[in-house]
Design a protein around this motif. Structure first.
Motif, PDB file in Angstrom:
ATOM      1  N   GLY A  49       0.798  -1.223   0.000  1.00  0.00           N
ATOM      2  CA  GLY A  49       0.000   0.000   0.000  1.00  0.00           C
ATOM      3  C   GLY A  49       0.830   1.272   0.000  1.00  0.00           C
ATOM      4  O   GLY A  49       1.971   1.303  -0.447  1.00  0.00           O
ATOM      5  N   LEU A  50       0.237   2.334   0.532  1.00  0.00           N
ATOM      6  CA  LEU A  50       0.875   3.649   0.542  1.00  0.00           C
ATOM      7  C   LEU A  50       1.913   3.746   1.655  1.00  0.00           C
ATOM      8  O   LEU A  50       1.766   3.137   2.709  1.00  0.00           O
ATOM      9  N   ASN A  51       2.936   4.549   1.422  1.00  0.00           N
ATOM     10  CA  ASN A  51       3.960   4.806   2.421  1.00  0.00           C
ATOM     11  C   ASN A  51       3.575   6.035   3.248  1.00  0.00           C
ATOM     12  O   ASN A  51       3.225   7.082   2.708  1.00  0.00           O
ATOM     13  N   PHE A  52       3.653   5.873   4.578  1.00  0.00           N
ATOM     14  CA  PHE A  52       3.331   7.006   5.450  1.00  0.00           C
ATOM     15  C   PHE A  52       4.552   7.483   6.235  1.00  0.00           C
ATOM     16  O   PHE A  52       4.438   8.255   7.170  1.00  0.00           O
ATOM     17  N   PHE A  53       5.728   6.977   5.879  1.00  0.00           N
ATOM     18  CA  PHE A  53       6.954   7.413   6.544  1.00  0.00           C
ATOM     19  C   PHE A  53       7.481   8.684   5.886  1.00  0.00           C
ATOM     20  O   PHE A  53       7.425   8.841   4.665  1.00  0.00           O
ATOM     21  N   LYS A  54       8.029   9.565   6.703  1.00  0.00           N
ATOM     22  CA  LYS A  54       8.590  10.813   6.206  1.00  0.00           C
ATOM     23  C   LYS A  54      10.099  10.673   6.024  1.00  0.00           C
ATOM     24  O   LYS A  54      10.730   9.839   6.677  1.00  0.00           O
ATOM     25  N   VAL A  55      10.664  11.499   5.163  1.00  0.00           N
ATOM     26  CA  VAL A  55      12.107  11.510   4.963  1.00  0.00           C
ATOM     27  C   VAL A  55      12.787  11.842   6.289  1.00  0.00           C
ATOM     28  O   VAL A  55      12.345  12.722   7.030  1.00  0.00           O
ATOM     29  N   ASP A  56      13.843  11.078   6.615  1.00  0.00           N
ATOM     30  CA  ASP A  56      14.639  11.193   7.856  1.00  0.00           C
ATOM     31  C   ASP A  56      13.920  10.623   9.075  1.00  0.00           C
ATOM     32  O   ASP A  56      14.455  10.712  10.199  1.00  0.00           O
ATOM     33  N   GLU A  57      12.746  10.043   8.898  1.00  0.00           N
ATOM     34  CA  GLU A  57      12.061   9.441  10.044  1.00  0.00           C
ATOM     35  C   GLU A  57      12.842   8.215  10.527  1.00  0.00           C
ATOM     36  O   GLU A  57      13.352   7.429   9.743  1.00  0.00           O
ATOM     37  N   LYS A  58      12.902   8.072  11.848  1.00  0.00           N
ATOM     38  CA  LYS A  58      13.597   6.932  12.452  1.00  0.00           C
ATOM     39  C   LYS A  58      12.628   5.758  12.554  1.00  0.00           C
ATOM     40  O   LYS A  58      11.498   5.919  13.038  1.00  0.00           O
ATOM     41  N   VAL A  59      13.066   4.581  12.098  1.00  0.00           N
ATOM     42  CA  VAL A  59      12.174   3.413  12.077  1.00  0.00           C
ATOM     43  C   VAL A  59      12.850   2.193  12.704  1.00  0.00           C
ATOM     44  O   VAL A  59      14.081   2.055  12.677  1.00  0.00           O
ATOM     45  N   ILE A  60      12.018   1.340  13.268  1.00  0.00           N
ATOM     46  CA  ILE A  60      12.456   0.025  13.745  1.00  0.00           C
ATOM     47  C   ILE A  60      12.398  -0.923  12.554  1.00  0.00           C
ATOM     48  O   ILE A  60      11.417  -0.925  11.798  1.00  0.00           O
ATOM     49  N   VAL A  61      13.433  -1.726  12.370  1.00  0.00           N
ATOM     50  CA  VAL A  61      13.541  -2.601  11.204  1.00  0.00           C
ATOM     51  C   VAL A  61      13.494  -4.056  11.659  1.00  0.00           C
ATOM     52  O   VAL A  61      14.300  -4.492  12.490  1.00  0.00           O
ATOM     53  N   GLU A  62      12.535  -4.818  11.110  1.00  0.00           N
ATOM     54  CA  GLU A  62      12.419  -6.249  11.404  1.00  0.00           C
ATOM     55  C   GLU A  62      12.406  -7.028  10.097  1.00  0.00           C
ATOM     56  O   GLU A  62      11.996  -6.510   9.053  1.00  0.00           O
ATOM     57  N   THR A  63      12.843  -8.283  10.166  1.00  0.00           N
ATOM     58  CA  THR A  63      12.973  -9.105   8.963  1.00  0.00           C
ATOM     59  C   THR A  63      12.292 -10.454   9.145  1.00  0.00           C
ATOM     60  O   THR A  63      12.460 -11.115  10.179  1.00  0.00           O
ATOM     61  N   ASP A  64      11.545 -10.854   8.132  1.00  0.00           N
ATOM     62  CA  ASP A  64      10.879 -12.160   8.116  1.00  0.00           C
ATOM     63  C   ASP A  64      11.917 -13.240   7.796  1.00  0.00           C
ATOM     64  O   ASP A  64      12.461 -13.264   6.693  1.00  0.00           O
ATOM     65  N   PRO A  65      12.205 -14.143   8.720  1.00  0.00           N
ATOM     66  CA  PRO A  65      13.269 -15.142   8.486  1.00  0.00           C
ATOM     67  C   PRO A  65      12.953 -16.140   7.378  1.00  0.00           C
ATOM     68  O   PRO A  65      13.857 -16.787   6.853  1.00  0.00           O
ATOM     69  N   THR A  66      11.672 -16.256   7.005  1.00  0.00           N
ATOM     70  CA  THR A  66      11.331 -17.205   5.932  1.00  0.00           C
ATOM     71  C   THR A  66      11.745 -16.688   4.562  1.00  0.00           C
ATOM     72  O   THR A  66      11.707 -17.424   3.585  1.00  0.00           O
ATOM     73  N   GLN A  67      12.106 -15.405   4.491  1.00  0.00           N
ATOM     74  CA  GLN A  67      12.517 -14.830   3.211  1.00  0.00           C
ATOM     75  C   GLN A  67      13.984 -14.386   3.242  1.00  0.00           C
ATOM     76  O   GLN A  67      14.376 -13.428   2.595  1.00  0.00           O
ATOM     77  N   ILE A  68      14.761 -15.105   4.029  1.00  0.00           N
ATOM     78  CA  ILE A  68      16.210 -14.899   4.092  1.00  0.00           C
ATOM     79  C   ILE A  68      16.878 -16.151   3.551  1.00  0.00           C
ATOM     80  O   ILE A  68      16.537 -17.273   3.950  1.00  0.00           O
TER      81      ILE A  68
END
Length: 358
Positions: free
Chosen positions: A334-353
């Motif tokens: 869908g649409l992105n609601f994050f702003k430029v320079d916004e700090k985000v928590i990053v998580e990864t789905d292990p089934t797609q590694i």
């Protein structure tokens, strides 16, 4: 149905196919996927009899049609061929193009089938038009009917949608697949488009350097790629590197478990863009409880930019580790609601590694 056995083929001194083997069962639609120049179209030309085989064997219904010392002519192989450029005769009408090559004693038998096919894909009203009066999609429809007109055992499709715009491509390939299924016709499709291969195919063979890198169902190749080359074909990826210690490898995205056979070895870690999930670090998230065993990065990401794509957004991230910046891509629905320079928590789905030894 159709079997390639230890095919090797050169142009001048360049090896195009190197000990290639693959089998297509009756009723299957199989795609050959790979980069330009990997030998896909050469295989169609050899199987159809357009070119003579240098080494190996090709069998159709368990009968040899090509080998280093035998060549059955194209007109005796009972195959249909849809070319990339349609290859319609410009001086013949649509109906004349379709009936071209059908033997006189088969005309009556073929006429009803051809009319039904033309009605089904809605080109009956174009019967007396010439190719230059047709759109690209209509030309491709005519080429398909012509290929099916003589009751072939199998149809070869050489990048048939490459000259069509995206909306028309979806319509024509859906129509083509429906007709192949309805008439229980086997097909071998050549393409460089992984989405097209996954949509059309029961099985996919990915070529690399003249050999089959992997052969299997679309879901097998997507979920269980045997190499980084295969993984990269089926979606945008992030590539990281590391050294495995005690069955795990540490990366900027987190620590990933892996096989014992990789211990003390340098590995390439492939992470699909869609495997990465983002959460704003500046907002309270009531769903932070990890119910899906996603792997959380020790580092925050900072949004560099985001681009809206069809049905999803591609977010460019920078993860700062000491003096280094790691550039990571995440594809979010869908649409992105994050702003430029916004700090985000990053998580990864292990089934797609996916982890491969370097």
């Amino acid at each position: 149905m159709l079997e390639f056995l230890n095919i090797s083929h050169k142009y001048d001194r360049k090896m195009i196919l190197n000990d290639f083997s693959m089998k297509l069962e009756a009723g299957e639609v199989v795609s050959l996927l790979g980069p330009s120049g990997c030998g896909k179209t050469t295989l169609l030309k050899l199987a159809s009899g357009i070119e003579k085989l240098q080494n190996g064997e090709i069998k159709l219904n368990d009968e040899i049609v090509s080998s280093f010392n035998f060549h059955l002519n194209s007109d005796k192989r009972q195959i249909g061929y849809v070319f990339q450029d349609c290859a319609l005769f410009p001086h013949l009408t649509v109906i004349e193009n379709i009936f071209f090559g059908i033997k006189k004693n088969h005309l009556e038998k073929s006429s009803k089938k051809i009319q039904n096919l033309m009605d089904e894909i809605d080109i009956s009203n174009l019967a007396y038009n010439y190719p230059h009066e047709l759109s690209g999609g209509q030309q491709q429809q005519v080429a398909l009917v012509r290929a099916m007109a003589s009751d072939p055992k199998i149809i070869f499709l050489d990048e048939p949608y490459s000259n069509l715009d995206s909306r028309l491509k979806e319509k024509i390939r859906d129509q083509m697949l429906h007709i192949l299924r309805e008439h229980k016709i086997s097909a071998l499709l050549v393409t460089h488009d992984p989405e097209e291969a996954m949509f059309m195919s029961d099985k996919i063979g990915v070529l690399n350097n003249g050999c089959i890198e992997q052969f299997g169902s679309p879901i097998d190749l997507y979920l269980r790629p045997k190499s980084a080359f295969i993984a990269e074909f089926f979606g945008e990826i992030n590539i990281l590197e590391g050294i495995v210690k005690d069955c795990s490898v540490s990366t900027v995205l987190g620590t990933f478990n892996c096989s014992q056979r990789f211990n003390n070895k340098k590995v390439k870690i492939v992470v699909r863009d869609e495997a990465i999930k983002l959460f704003s670090a500046n907002k309270i998230n009531l769903n932070t409880k990890d119910k899906t065993n996603f792997i959380k990065s020790s580092y925050y990401g900072f949004v560099m930019e985001a681009r809206l794509l069809a049905g999803s957004s591609l977010v460019h991230l920078s993860l700062k580790v000491d003096e280094s910046n790691f550039h990571i891509h995440a594809r979010i629905p869908g649409l992105n609601f994050f702003k430029v320079d916004e700090k985000v928590i990053v998580e990864t789905d292990p089934t797609q590694i996916f982890i491969f030894e370097q």
